[in-house]
Scaffold this active site. Sequence first.
Site, PDB file in Angstrom:
ATOM      1  N   THR A  52       0.811  -1.231   0.108  1.00 25.92           N
ATOM      2  CA  THR A  52       0.097   0.209   0.012  1.00 25.92           C
ATOM      3  C   THR A  52       1.021   1.218   0.204  1.00 25.92           C
ATOM      4  O   THR A  52       0.421   2.405  -0.515  1.00 25.92           O
ATOM      5  CB  THR A  52      -0.957   0.009   1.074  1.00 25.92           C
ATOM      6  OG1 THR A  52      -1.694  -1.321   1.426  1.00 25.92           O
ATOM      7  CG2 THR A  52      -1.878   1.178   1.213  1.00 25.92           C
ATOM      8  N   TYR A 140       5.274 -12.382   6.567  1.00 23.61           N
ATOM      9  CA  TYR A 140       4.077 -12.119   5.788  1.00 23.61           C
ATOM     10  C   TYR A 140       3.779 -13.205   4.683  1.00 23.61           C
ATOM     11  O   TYR A 140       4.503 -13.585   3.695  1.00 23.61           O
ATOM     12  CB  TYR A 140       4.689 -10.970   4.925  1.00 23.61           C
ATOM     13  CG  TYR A 140       3.389 -10.024   4.419  1.00 23.61           C
ATOM     14  CD1 TYR A 140       2.236 -10.299   3.968  1.00 23.61           C
ATOM     15  CD2 TYR A 140       3.666  -8.812   3.904  1.00 23.61           C
ATOM     16  CE1 TYR A 140       1.265  -9.521   3.698  1.00 23.61           C
ATOM     17  CE2 TYR A 140       2.604  -7.660   3.374  1.00 23.61           C
ATOM     18  CZ  TYR A 140       1.356  -8.236   3.231  1.00 23.61           C
ATOM     19  OH  TYR A 140       0.638  -7.525   2.770  1.00 23.61           O
ATOM     20  N   LYS A 166       2.018 -11.582   9.248  1.00 21.71           N
ATOM     21  CA  LYS A 166       0.614 -11.018   8.822  1.00 21.71           C
ATOM     22  C   LYS A 166       0.111 -11.878   7.610  1.00 21.71           C
ATOM     23  O   LYS A 166       0.894 -12.150   6.957  1.00 21.71           O
ATOM     24  CB  LYS A 166       1.177  -9.633   7.741  1.00 21.71           C
ATOM     25  CG  LYS A 166       0.257  -8.733   7.404  1.00 21.71           C
ATOM     26  CD  LYS A 166       0.783  -7.538   6.894  1.00 21.71           C
ATOM     27  CE  LYS A 166      -0.402  -6.500   6.195  1.00 21.71           C
ATOM     28  NZ  LYS A 166      -0.719  -6.813   5.021  1.00 21.71           N
ATOM     29  N   THR A 168      -2.600 -12.668   4.913  1.00 17.89           N
ATOM     30  CA  THR A 168      -3.496 -12.205   3.989  1.00 17.89           C
ATOM     31  C   THR A 168      -4.026 -13.272   3.039  1.00 17.89           C
ATOM     32  O   THR A 168      -3.307 -13.776   2.253  1.00 17.89           O
ATOM     33  CB  THR A 168      -2.904 -11.089   3.106  1.00 17.89           C
ATOM     34  OG1 THR A 168      -2.265 -10.091   4.041  1.00 17.89           O
ATOM     35  CG2 THR A 168      -3.847 -10.491   2.180  1.00 17.89           C
TER      36      THR A 168
END
Length: 308
Positions: A52, A140, A166, A168
């Site tokens: 992002t 991640y 993390k 996702t």
Amino acid sequence: MSKFDVQEMKGVIPALMTVFAEDETIDESGMRELVDHLINKGVNGLYLTGSTGEGFLMSMEERKKVVEIVIDEADNRVPIMVHVGTIGTKNSIKLAEHAYEKGADAVSSVPPFYWNFDEEHIYNYYKDIAEATPLPMIVYNIKLAGTIAYDSIKKLAAIENVKGIKYTATSHFEIASIKDELGEDFLVYSGADEMASSGLFNGADGLIGSFYNLMPELFMDIYEAVNNNDLKTARIKQQNAVRIIKYSVQYDFYSLMRLALGWLGVNAGYSRRPFKNYGAEKEAEFKAEFKKLKDKYKIEGIDFLDAI
């Protein structure tokens, strides 16, 4: 030096956008404005220079500059987690060392990508970065860069400084399994904005995502509702989030979010090419469509919609 313990890094954590000027240089004043806006809204931390934040569109020095600006502006008000991911371990270590020197509280990284790296490559990548500084490392798991197998997550968790992940994904039973097998102290951050409540229901400690730049109040409401076992409120709030996200991702949504933050008086700048930036005609279309969503579903309590 870092000021926050890794166990304090919970709650709603925006994956911070990087504010660029129209000529694509880093807009320091805009960067500071966005940081201050989000902290004043009550977010629980900031995640820097990730997807992002358009981190892969920046040079090493630019990424370092963003870290320095944000840490200075945050001024120990919230924890700072710095994404240090690159394809090469050497550069990731340099970014991790810089983050440590400037006072970040944790580092994170996608796995190395582009080449078909195997489990051993990925393990060594994280081990080398985790051992380079005393900072906690958050690994991640994301399909865009490379999904880490469940057994590999358990192996990575055994590395001394690896303190969380993390995660996702649009399936979340693994989050519950990770918490069961690795214990409550191994932190899990749900990384899919449209699945925030699901991640929390399955035991995630916090939320890291893109749309928390634009509407952190909505996700803070979801976080509070889940913690209070208020399933009805969590469902309604999540449904509204999905409606907004579903519309937004038809476009270059970082650029759309920048415009919408402008409706709140926040200078969120421009996106870097090859992302698009939208002009006044498209902005008027966005406003009209968001107003339709707001009126159709009677959406309340989202500041950027109320500002239209």
